[in-house]
Write a protein that holds these residues in place. Structure first.
Motif, PDB file in Angstrom:
ATOM      1  N   ASN A  12     117.634  92.853  58.322  1.00  0.00           N
ATOM      2  CA  ASN A  12     116.283  93.635  58.378  1.00  0.00           C
ATOM      3  C   ASN A  12     116.210  95.043  58.363  1.00  0.00           C
ATOM      4  O   ASN A  12     117.208  95.736  57.994  1.00  0.00           O
ATOM      5  CB  ASN A  12     115.805  93.297  59.936  1.00  0.00           C
ATOM      6  CG  ASN A  12     116.741  93.933  60.864  1.00  0.00           C
ATOM      7  OD1 ASN A  12     116.987  95.041  61.024  1.00  0.00           O
ATOM      8  ND2 ASN A  12     117.426  92.937  61.746  1.00  0.00           N
ATOM      9  N   LEU A  69     106.583 100.841  58.021  1.00  0.00           N
ATOM     10  CA  LEU A  69     106.223  99.515  58.510  1.00  0.00           C
ATOM     11  C   LEU A  69     107.262  99.133  59.531  1.00  0.00           C
ATOM     12  O   LEU A  69     106.796  98.364  60.472  1.00  0.00           O
ATOM     13  CB  LEU A  69     106.600  98.466  57.212  1.00  0.00           C
ATOM     14  CG  LEU A  69     105.506  98.364  56.105  1.00  0.00           C
ATOM     15  CD1 LEU A  69     105.942  97.810  54.957  1.00  0.00           C
ATOM     16  CD2 LEU A  69     104.035  97.713  56.685  1.00  0.00           C
ATOM     17  N   ASN A  70     108.543  99.596  59.612  1.00  0.00           N
ATOM     18  CA  ASN A  70     109.552  99.201  60.409  1.00  0.00           C
ATOM     19  C   ASN A  70     109.236  99.819  61.905  1.00  0.00           C
ATOM     20  O   ASN A  70     109.540  99.060  62.939  1.00  0.00           O
ATOM     21  CB  ASN A  70     110.709  99.783  60.171  1.00  0.00           C
ATOM     22  CG  ASN A  70     112.013  99.154  60.800  1.00  0.00           C
ATOM     23  OD1 ASN A  70     112.142  98.027  61.088  1.00  0.00           O
ATOM     24  ND2 ASN A  70     112.982 100.170  60.954  1.00  0.00           N
ATOM     25  N   LYS A  75     100.711  98.120  58.635  1.00  0.00           N
ATOM     26  CA  LYS A  75     101.254  96.889  58.537  1.00  0.00           C
ATOM     27  C   LYS A  75     100.988  96.492  56.932  1.00  0.00           C
ATOM     28  O   LYS A  75     100.636  97.052  56.062  1.00  0.00           O
ATOM     29  CB  LYS A  75      99.857  96.022  59.072  1.00  0.00           C
ATOM     30  CG  LYS A  75      99.751  96.291  60.565  1.00  0.00           C
ATOM     31  CD  LYS A  75      99.113  95.356  61.335  1.00  0.00           C
ATOM     32  CE  LYS A  75      99.276  95.425  62.882  1.00  0.00           C
ATOM     33  NZ  LYS A  75     100.165  95.916  63.448  1.00  0.00           N
ATOM     34  N   ILE A  76     101.503  95.144  56.718  1.00  0.00           N
ATOM     35  CA  ILE A  76     101.486  94.777  55.293  1.00  0.00           C
ATOM     36  C   ILE A  76      99.928  94.176  55.100  1.00  0.00           C
ATOM     37  O   ILE A  76      99.381  92.921  55.153  1.00  0.00           O
ATOM     38  CB  ILE A  76     102.432  93.546  55.175  1.00  0.00           C
ATOM     39  CG1 ILE A  76     103.721  94.089  55.149  1.00  0.00           C
ATOM     40  CG2 ILE A  76     102.309  93.153  53.964  1.00  0.00           C
ATOM     41  CD1 ILE A  76     104.736  93.182  55.139  1.00  0.00           C
ATOM     42  N   LYS A  81     101.177  95.036  49.947  1.00  0.00           N
ATOM     43  CA  LYS A  81     101.873  94.011  49.435  1.00  0.00           C
ATOM     44  C   LYS A  81     101.802  94.171  47.741  1.00  0.00           C
ATOM     45  O   LYS A  81     102.745  93.737  46.997  1.00  0.00           O
ATOM     46  CB  LYS A  81     101.166  92.522  49.556  1.00  0.00           C
ATOM     47  CG  LYS A  81     102.148  91.272  49.106  1.00  0.00           C
ATOM     48  CD  LYS A  81     101.344  90.094  49.489  1.00  0.00           C
ATOM     49  CE  LYS A  81     100.448  89.575  48.724  1.00  0.00           C
ATOM     50  NZ  LYS A  81      99.906  88.133  49.172  1.00  0.00           N
ATOM     51  N   LYS A 115     110.301  90.817  54.333  1.00  0.00           N
ATOM     52  CA  LYS A 115     109.177  90.950  55.437  1.00  0.00           C
ATOM     53  C   LYS A 115     107.929  90.474  55.070  1.00  0.00           C
ATOM     54  O   LYS A 115     107.273  89.726  55.934  1.00  0.00           O
ATOM     55  CB  LYS A 115     109.046  92.629  55.498  1.00  0.00           C
ATOM     56  CG  LYS A 115     108.247  92.854  56.911  1.00  0.00           C
ATOM     57  CD  LYS A 115     108.462  94.610  57.459  1.00  0.00           C
ATOM     58  CE  LYS A 115     107.420  94.799  58.512  1.00  0.00           C
ATOM     59  NZ  LYS A 115     107.756  94.090  59.621  1.00  0.00           N
ATOM     60  N   VAL A 116     107.430  90.773  53.824  1.00  0.00           N
ATOM     61  CA  VAL A 116     106.262  89.846  53.133  1.00  0.00           C
ATOM     62  C   VAL A 116     106.357  88.536  53.564  1.00  0.00           C
ATOM     63  O   VAL A 116     105.492  87.829  53.915  1.00  0.00           O
ATOM     64  CB  VAL A 116     105.940  90.270  51.669  1.00  0.00           C
ATOM     65  CG1 VAL A 116     104.779  89.569  51.347  1.00  0.00           C
ATOM     66  CG2 VAL A 116     105.602  91.851  51.668  1.00  0.00           C
ATOM     67  N   ASP A 118     108.437  86.680  55.340  1.00  0.00           N
ATOM     68  CA  ASP A 118     108.748  86.300  56.644  1.00  0.00           C
ATOM     69  C   ASP A 118     107.257  86.223  57.660  1.00  0.00           C
ATOM     70  O   ASP A 118     106.962  85.622  58.395  1.00  0.00           O
ATOM     71  CB  ASP A 118     109.516  87.177  57.631  1.00  0.00           C
ATOM     72  CG  ASP A 118     110.975  86.866  57.352  1.00  0.00           C
ATOM     73  OD1 ASP A 118     111.234  85.883  56.596  1.00  0.00           O
ATOM     74  OD2 ASP A 118     112.002  87.694  57.552  1.00  0.00           O
ATOM     75  N   GLU A 119     106.264  87.231  57.130  1.00  0.00           N
ATOM     76  CA  GLU A 119     105.018  87.383  57.750  1.00  0.00           C
ATOM     77  C   GLU A 119     103.878  86.217  57.055  1.00  0.00           C
ATOM     78  O   GLU A 119     102.772  86.202  57.366  1.00  0.00           O
ATOM     79  CB  GLU A 119     104.418  88.775  57.585  1.00  0.00           C
ATOM     80  CG  GLU A 119     105.376  89.550  58.580  1.00  0.00           C
ATOM     81  CD  GLU A 119     104.343  90.927  58.411  1.00  0.00           C
ATOM     82  OE1 GLU A 119     103.658  91.193  58.223  1.00  0.00           O
ATOM     83  OE2 GLU A 119     105.313  91.979  59.001  1.00  0.00           O
ATOM     84  N   GLY A 120     104.504  85.401  56.036  1.00  0.00           N
ATOM     85  CA  GLY A 120     103.686  84.205  55.624  1.00  0.00           C
ATOM     86  C   GLY A 120     102.885  84.880  54.477  1.00  0.00           C
ATOM     87  O   GLY A 120     101.716  84.234  54.231  1.00  0.00           O
ATOM     88  N   LYS A 121     103.021  85.949  53.847  1.00  0.00           N
ATOM     89  CA  LYS A 121     102.136  86.437  52.987  1.00  0.00           C
ATOM     90  C   LYS A 121     102.451  86.485  51.583  1.00  0.00           C
ATOM     91  O   LYS A 121     101.964  87.183  50.474  1.00  0.00           O
ATOM     92  CB  LYS A 121     102.041  88.068  53.358  1.00  0.00           C
ATOM     93  CG  LYS A 121     101.217  88.151  54.975  1.00  0.00           C
ATOM     94  CD  LYS A 121     100.726  89.619  55.324  1.00  0.00           C
ATOM     95  CE  LYS A 121     100.063  89.601  56.498  1.00  0.00           C
ATOM     96  NZ  LYS A 121     100.345  90.757  57.218  1.00  0.00           N
TER      97      LYS A 121
END
Ligand code: SF4
Ligand code: SF4
Length: 430
Positions: A12, A69-70, A75-76, A81, A115-116, A118-121
């Protein structure tokens, strides 16, 4: 004071903060190091900066974005993105920055993509690629053929050399003839080799670049198991992408116990040992080698590290010394050696070359979501060639080849050919 144990395999963005904190916002990651710039017209190293002209779209921009972001300051969004994926993951910023620092930009970019995911984007076309890896054992979502079906007849299961064909040569119809030429050259050289055909797992680069780290690890384990079970003493990758993945990415999670080479290195060995004899080809003029990113700066051997940062005379130092990937560990000389043996004139060079090569748009799974950006990037590489009087671009990365071919329609005097094809033209019949 308790020292925090640091490492160079990251799950991460927090774990790599120590590296990002060293960014001094100098902006040099947009360019090759100034000492290596040869002409003002081709002085930008970052394809996304050339395209979008914002600092956000550069390595330094991504480092700043990663911190924001961290730390939950942003936010994404869709715009964020598009910036994270509007980058070909070519690695130029990473090695440019390392000319004067040791910041891990490339690793940061991979973690931003994770991260993108993992966030389902994930983009719809990238989801299709991930589904294809799971369902079909390859990432190709366009029309496929089965180029590798006939290869079983050439395979000697006891041979020490395992040829890693990879998905592009196996399934991309436009590469079928190129694959035939490779096999024909190896047969002419009397080289014994084995091929896994349908048992060859996909090495997983697309999953890594899309951000699905678990799927990538899964493919990495399958790849190492397949190599172990083959009993081979070396692996020779036909594709630059697989070469990079097997050398620089899979070893983060599982060691590969035999040397990994690229087909250009094997050609060089066969030529040096006179198994392949070349004659000069007078019709090949104004030729330059295009260094593919996957083969060159992204092709160095990964080395594990764990350690701490200590202060010495006020300066921070790593203990033990941390291995830094300067982008010089890939394959640069073998293709040049070969071309110098068969050309009647001196090999030309791009201004941006070796570890500071300019990408042709082939990396990063960009073509599936931003084909215009990929086209424009390949076009810029061809413009560099035209300005330098280069008429024949030779490469041995199927993805760079396809990308350059597509953009070449605006450059009638430039042709793109593979090193395999050049050698096939120059081979002396025994
Ligand atoms: S990432 Fe490196 S080159 Fe880019 S601004 Fe930061 S220190 Fe400078
Ligand atoms: S990886 Fe390549 S395209 Fe992406 S920011 Fe770095 S230099 Fe630019």
């Amino acid at each position: 004071m308790t020292e925090i144990l640091l490492k160079n395999v990251f799950e991460n963005l927090d774990e790599i903060k120590y590296s990002r904190q060293r960014c001094i916002r100098c902006n040099m990651c947009k360019f090759p190091p100034l000492a290596r710039v040869e002409h003002k017209d081709h002085s930008i190293g970052c394809p996304s900066y050339e395209e979008f002209l914002f600092t956000a779209n550069t390595g330094g921009g991504m480092v700043i974005m990663a911190d924001s972001l961290n730390e939950g300051r942003s936010k994404i969004s869709d715009e964020v993105k598009d910036i994270i994926f509007g980058c070909t993951l070519c690695g130029a910023c990473d090695v440019s920055c390392k000319y004067g620092t040791d910041i891990e930009i490339f690793e940061t970019q991979l973690l931003l993509r994770k991260k993108v995911f993992d966030e389902g984007k994930t983009y719809p076309n990238h989801k299709k690629i991930l589904e294809s890896i799971i369902d079909n054992n390859h990432p190709i979502i366009t029309k496929v053929s089965k180029n590798n079906q006939a290869l079983n007849v050439f395979s000697n299961n006891k041979a020490d050399t395992l040829i890693w064909v990879g998905p592009n040569f196996s399934y991309e119809p436009r590469l079928a003839k190129w694959l035939d030429q490779i096999i024909s050259l190896l047969k002419k050289a009397g080289k014994q080799f084995q091929i896994l055909t349908n048992k060859e797992p996909y090495a997983g680069r697309a999953a890594l670049e899309i951000g699905d780290q678990e799927l990538f690890k899964n493919q990495a384990y399958k790849t190492v198991r397949a190599i172990d079970s083959s009993g081979a003493k070396e692996v020779v990758c036909l594709s630059a992408e697989d070469f990079s993945t097997l050398r620089s990415q899979i070893p983060k999670y599982k060691s590969i116990n035999v040397p990994v080479k690229h087909i250009t290195e094997l050609y060089d060995e066969l030529i040096k040992s006179k198994k392949i004899k070349l004659k000069r080809v007078p019709s090949l003029l104004n030729v330059a080698w295009h260094d593919p990113c996957y083969l060159g700066r992204l092709g160095g051997q990964f080395k594990h590290w764990q350690g701490v940062i200590k202060k010495s005379n006020g300066l921070p130092i790593y203990e033990p010394a941390r291995p830094i990937n300067y982008g010089t560990g890939g394959v640069f000389e073998p293709p040049r050696n070969i071309l110098n043996k068969l050309l009647v004139e001196e090999l030309k060079e791009f201004s941006r070359r070796n570890e500071y090569t300019f990408n042709a748009g082939e990396t990063g799974q960009t073509v599936a979501i931003m084909p215009e950006f990929v086209y424009a990037t390949a076009h810029r590489r061809l413009q560099e060639a035209e300005d330098l009087g280069i008429q024949t671009i030779v490469t041995e990365c199927p993805l760079a080849y396809l990308s350059l071919q597509k953009a070449a329609k605006d450059f009638v005097d430039i042709k793109i050919i593979s090193l395999t094809q050049v050698i096939s033209q120059a081979i002396e019949d025994k």
